[in-house]
Structure formats: structure tokens, C-alpha cells
Design a protein around this motif. Structure first.
Motif, PDB file in Angstrom:
ATOM      1  N   UNK A  76       0.826  -1.213   0.000  1.00 42.02           N
ATOM      2  CA  UNK A  76       0.000   0.000   0.000  1.00 42.02           C
ATOM      3  C   UNK A  76       0.858   1.260   0.000  1.00 42.02           C
ATOM      4  N   UNK A  77       1.949   1.254   0.777  1.00 44.86           N
ATOM      5  CA  UNK A  77       2.780   2.444   0.897  1.00 44.86           C
ATOM      6  C   UNK A  77       3.977   2.435  -0.046  1.00 44.86           C
ATOM      7  N   UNK A  78       4.083   1.413  -0.893  1.00 46.83           N
ATOM      8  CA  UNK A  78       5.159   1.308  -1.885  1.00 46.83           C
ATOM      9  C   UNK A  78       6.543   1.365  -1.228  1.00 46.83           C
ATOM     10  N   UNK A  79       6.693   0.633  -0.128  1.00 44.91           N
ATOM     11  CA  UNK A  79       7.985   0.487   0.534  1.00 44.91           C
ATOM     12  C   UNK A  79       8.246  -1.001   0.719  1.00 44.91           C
ATOM     13  N   UNK A  80       9.449  -1.347   1.096  1.00 41.42           N
ATOM     14  CA  UNK A  80       9.764  -2.752   1.318  1.00 41.42           C
ATOM     15  C   UNK A  80       9.374  -3.161   2.737  1.00 41.42           C
ATOM     16  N   UNK A  81       9.160  -4.450   2.922  1.00 43.13           N
ATOM     17  CA  UNK A  81       8.906  -4.949   4.277  1.00 43.13           C
ATOM     18  C   UNK A  81      10.140  -4.734   5.142  1.00 43.13           C
ATOM     19  N   UNK A  82      11.318  -4.843   4.551  1.00 45.87           N
ATOM     20  CA  UNK A  82      12.557  -4.599   5.298  1.00 45.87           C
ATOM     21  C   UNK A  82      12.591  -3.175   5.838  1.00 45.87           C
ATOM     22  N   UNK A  83      12.128  -2.216   5.046  1.00 46.52           N
ATOM     23  CA  UNK A  83      12.077  -0.827   5.506  1.00 46.52           C
ATOM     24  C   UNK A  83      11.117  -0.699   6.690  1.00 46.52           C
ATOM     25  N   UNK A  84       9.931  -1.266   6.559  1.00 45.37           N
ATOM     26  CA  UNK A  84       8.956  -1.188   7.652  1.00 45.37           C
ATOM     27  C   UNK A  84       9.498  -1.799   8.938  1.00 45.37           C
ATOM     28  N   UNK A  85      10.218  -2.906   8.800  1.00 46.04           N
ATOM     29  CA  UNK A  85      10.718  -3.630   9.973  1.00 46.04           C
ATOM     30  C   UNK A  85      12.046  -3.091  10.490  1.00 46.04           C
ATOM     31  N   UNK A  86      12.591  -2.093   9.814  1.00 44.75           N
ATOM     32  CA  UNK A  86      13.837  -1.493  10.274  1.00 44.75           C
ATOM     33  C   UNK A  86      15.080  -2.277   9.897  1.00 44.75           C
ATOM     34  N   UNK A  87      14.954  -3.184   8.937  1.00 49.32           N
ATOM     35  CA  UNK A  87      16.103  -3.982   8.507  1.00 49.32           C
ATOM     36  C   UNK A  87      16.949  -3.257   7.471  1.00 49.32           C
ATOM     37  N   UNK A  88      16.370  -2.257   6.848  1.00 47.55           N
ATOM     38  CA  UNK A  88      17.122  -1.393   5.931  1.00 47.55           C
ATOM     39  C   UNK A  88      16.661   0.023   6.175  1.00 47.55           C
ATOM     40  N   UNK A  89      17.547   0.968   5.980  1.00 47.16           N
ATOM     41  CA  UNK A  89      17.189   2.348   6.275  1.00 47.16           C
ATOM     42  C   UNK A  89      16.664   3.105   5.069  1.00 47.16           C
ATOM     43  N   UNK A  90      16.748   2.533   3.905  1.00 52.59           N
ATOM     44  CA  UNK A  90      16.295   3.217   2.701  1.00 52.59           C
ATOM     45  C   UNK A  90      14.919   2.724   2.286  1.00 52.59           C
ATOM     46  N   UNK A  91      14.014   3.650   2.092  1.00 57.33           N
ATOM     47  CA  UNK A  91      12.710   3.317   1.536  1.00 57.33           C
ATOM     48  C   UNK A  91      12.851   3.301   0.019  1.00 57.33           C
ATOM     49  N   UNK A  92      12.054   2.499  -0.641  1.00 53.61           N
ATOM     50  CA  UNK A  92      12.105   2.450  -2.096  1.00 53.61           C
ATOM     51  C   UNK A  92      10.762   2.902  -2.656  1.00 53.61           C
ATOM     52  N   UNK A  93      10.795   3.342  -3.886  1.00 52.05           N
ATOM     53  CA  UNK A  93       9.587   3.792  -4.567  1.00 52.05           C
ATOM     54  C   UNK A  93       9.423   2.946  -5.814  1.00 52.05           C
TER      55      UNK A  93
END
Length: 101
Positions: A59-76
Motif C-alpha cells: 500500500x505504501x510502496x515500501x519494502x517490508x525490510x524498511x517497515x521492519x527497520x532492517x534497511x534504512x532506505x525506503x524504495x519507490x
């Protein structure tokens, strides 16, 4: 403002929802949940299931890793955009990075 990588899952859900100008009720309708479920996630009282984390990421066009704090970069997700539109987005990102936003 704190660094984005320090945001908790609860804070990221709220931030992403607010960036899309959605109310908790609107996000709840999209996710087929109750508003109290969204509120509980944002307050850190409960955690979305794995399936809901995947749906939030879509829905937010980000990775699950971003949501969970496993990576600091959001993707589009830029699929469906022209090369010119992607270039405009890249220019905007550069502009924000240079301003420290």
C-alpha cells in the motif's frame, strides 16, 4: 526530526499514513480492518501480522525490510512511469537530500 532509521514500526506506519493524507479509518478500510487495529499498531500496543506487514508495504510502496527497520532506505515503485517522470522523481529526491530534509 529524528533519523528515519530510528523510527519504530509504529512510527513508520503513522508517518506513511499521514504522508498519504489518510485517516486511520481510511487506512482501515483499505486494509479491511477496524480503525482500532490501525490505532493499536500506531500506538505500539500491537504489531501487524506478517501478512498485514506485506499489505502495508504494498500500500505504501515500501519494502517490508524498511517497515521492519532492517534497511534504512525506503524504495519507490516506479513501474508504469516514463523515463522523464522517473528523472523528475530522482531530481526531487536529490533536492531533499541536499536540504537535509
Amino acid at each position: 526530526m529524528m533519523n528515519k532509521e530510528l523510527f519504530t514500526l509504529a512510527e513508520k506506519i503513522k508517518l506513511l499514513r499521514e504522508q498519504r493524507h489518510l485517516t486511520q479509518a481510511e487506512l482501515a478500510r483499505i486494509m479491511k480492518l477496524t480503525r482500532s487495529s490501525i490505532n493499536s499498531w500506531e500506538m505500539g500496543l500491537s504489531v501487524p501480522s506478517t501478512a498485514m506487514i506485506v499489505e502495508l508495504a504494498k500500500e505504501f510502496c515500501v519494502s517490508t525490510d524498511y517497515l521492519l527497520g532492517l534497511e534504512e532506505n525506503a524504495s519507490i515503485n516506479v513501474s508504469g512511469l516514463s523515463e522523464k517522470e522517473v528523472a523528475v522523481l530522482c531530481d526531487l529526491v536529490s533536492c531533499f537530500k541536499n536540504k537535509g530534509i
